[in-house]
Scaffold this motif. Structure first.
Motif, PDB file in Angstrom:
ATOM      1  N   ARG A   6       1.183  -1.518  -0.131  1.00 31.15           N
ATOM      2  CA  ARG A   6       0.460  -0.003   0.211  1.00 31.15           C
ATOM      3  C   ARG A   6       1.273   1.122   0.330  1.00 31.15           C
ATOM      4  O   ARG A   6       1.652   1.494   0.727  1.00 31.15           O
ATOM      5  N   MET A   7       0.067   2.168  -0.782  1.00 26.18           N
ATOM      6  CA  MET A   7       1.322   3.427  -0.881  1.00 26.18           C
ATOM      7  C   MET A   7       0.408   4.713  -0.767  1.00 26.18           C
ATOM      8  O   MET A   7      -0.479   4.321  -1.539  1.00 26.18           O
ATOM      9  N   ASP A   8       0.640   5.598   0.250  1.00 27.79           N
ATOM     10  CA  ASP A   8      -0.055   6.606   0.588  1.00 27.79           C
ATOM     11  C   ASP A   8       0.981   7.614  -0.025  1.00 27.79           C
ATOM     12  O   ASP A   8       2.471   8.037   1.025  1.00 27.79           O
ATOM     13  N   VAL A   9       0.477   8.175  -0.828  1.00 31.55           N
ATOM     14  CA  VAL A   9       1.647   9.443  -1.625  1.00 31.55           C
ATOM     15  C   VAL A   9       0.569  10.925  -0.791  1.00 31.55           C
ATOM     16  O   VAL A   9      -0.370  11.369  -0.799  1.00 31.55           O
ATOM     17  N   ALA A  25       4.650  12.779 -13.602  1.00 28.44           N
ATOM     18  CA  ALA A  25       4.539  11.536 -14.824  1.00 28.44           C
ATOM     19  C   ALA A  25       5.857  11.274 -15.206  1.00 28.44           C
ATOM     20  O   ALA A  25       5.525   9.446 -15.271  1.00 28.44           O
ATOM     21  N   ARG A  26       7.482  10.617 -13.938  1.00 25.26           N
ATOM     22  CA  ARG A  26       8.260   9.788 -14.299  1.00 25.26           C
ATOM     23  C   ARG A  26       8.372   8.703 -13.532  1.00 25.26           C
ATOM     24  O   ARG A  26       8.018   7.652 -13.194  1.00 25.26           O
ATOM     25  N   GLU A  27       7.079   8.774 -12.447  1.00 29.32           N
ATOM     26  CA  GLU A  27       6.571   8.149 -11.672  1.00 29.32           C
ATOM     27  C   GLU A  27       5.434   7.307 -12.501  1.00 29.32           C
ATOM     28  O   GLU A  27       5.299   5.578 -12.515  1.00 29.32           O
ATOM     29  N   GLN A  66      14.581  -1.964  -3.268  1.00 29.54           N
ATOM     30  CA  GLN A  66      14.983  -1.923  -4.599  1.00 29.54           C
ATOM     31  C   GLN A  66      14.075  -0.967  -5.966  1.00 29.54           C
ATOM     32  O   GLN A  66      14.390  -0.185  -5.927  1.00 29.54           O
ATOM     33  N   VAL A  67      13.474  -1.721  -5.683  1.00 32.96           N
ATOM     34  CA  VAL A  67      11.912  -0.899  -6.677  1.00 32.96           C
ATOM     35  C   VAL A  67      11.326  -0.350  -6.213  1.00 32.96           C
ATOM     36  O   VAL A  67      10.542   0.867  -6.766  1.00 32.96           O
ATOM     37  N   LEU A  68      11.083   0.261  -4.856  1.00 34.58           N
ATOM     38  CA  LEU A  68       9.756   1.215  -4.269  1.00 34.58           C
ATOM     39  C   LEU A  68      11.124   2.308  -4.118  1.00 34.58           C
ATOM     40  O   LEU A  68      11.091   3.778  -4.474  1.00 34.58           O
ATOM     41  N   LEU A  73       8.239   9.160  -6.324  1.00 34.74           N
ATOM     42  CA  LEU A  73       7.129  10.097  -5.807  1.00 34.74           C
ATOM     43  C   LEU A  73       7.905   9.486  -3.939  1.00 34.74           C
ATOM     44  O   LEU A  73       7.443   9.628  -3.069  1.00 34.74           O
ATOM     45  N   PHE A  74       8.881   7.956  -4.106  1.00 36.76           N
ATOM     46  CA  PHE A  74       9.084   7.916  -2.650  1.00 36.76           C
ATOM     47  C   PHE A  74       9.424   8.760  -1.868  1.00 36.76           C
ATOM     48  O   PHE A  74       8.972   8.355  -0.868  1.00 36.76           O
TER      49      PHE A  74
END
Length: 98
Positions: A6-9, A25-27, A66-68, A73-74
């Motif tokens: 789960r990713m909350d931005v 856009a890059r995300e 590594q992916v995350l 937007l990390f």
């Protein structure tokens, strides 16, 4: 290994609009590249929130890390990771089993 993530931005409201647009856009590009590679198996929007629940299929914990960490937007995310395992009641997992 399969993981639910789960990713909350939480992008600051005062972030320069051009920087924000570039990050978003890059995300999107990065997300789609990971989907094409087979690592990012599913992505679902959490309705009414700037959040998603995704499923990743990667080699191990370090590969997911590594992916995350490479998400543009990390720095603006709260992330919760849940490792997944097959469920014995899953019909697709048990096809062909006696």
């Amino acid at each position: 290994m399969m993981f639910a993530v789960r990713m909350d931005v939480e992008i600051p409201h005062d972030l320069d609009p051009e920087i924000r647009a570039d990050l978003v856009a890059r995300e999107k590009t990065y997300c789609q590249e990971r989907q094409e590679s087979g690592e990012w198996v599913h992505i679902w929007r959490c309705v009414g929130q700037y959040a998603n629940i995704s499923v990743f299929d990667v080699a191990d914990n370090e590969a997911l890390h590594q992916v995350l960490w490479q998400l543009p937007l990390f720095p603006y995310m709260r992330i919760a990771v849940t490792p997944l395992a097959p469920h014995p009641s899953d019909l697709t997992a048990n096809r062909g089993a006696p």
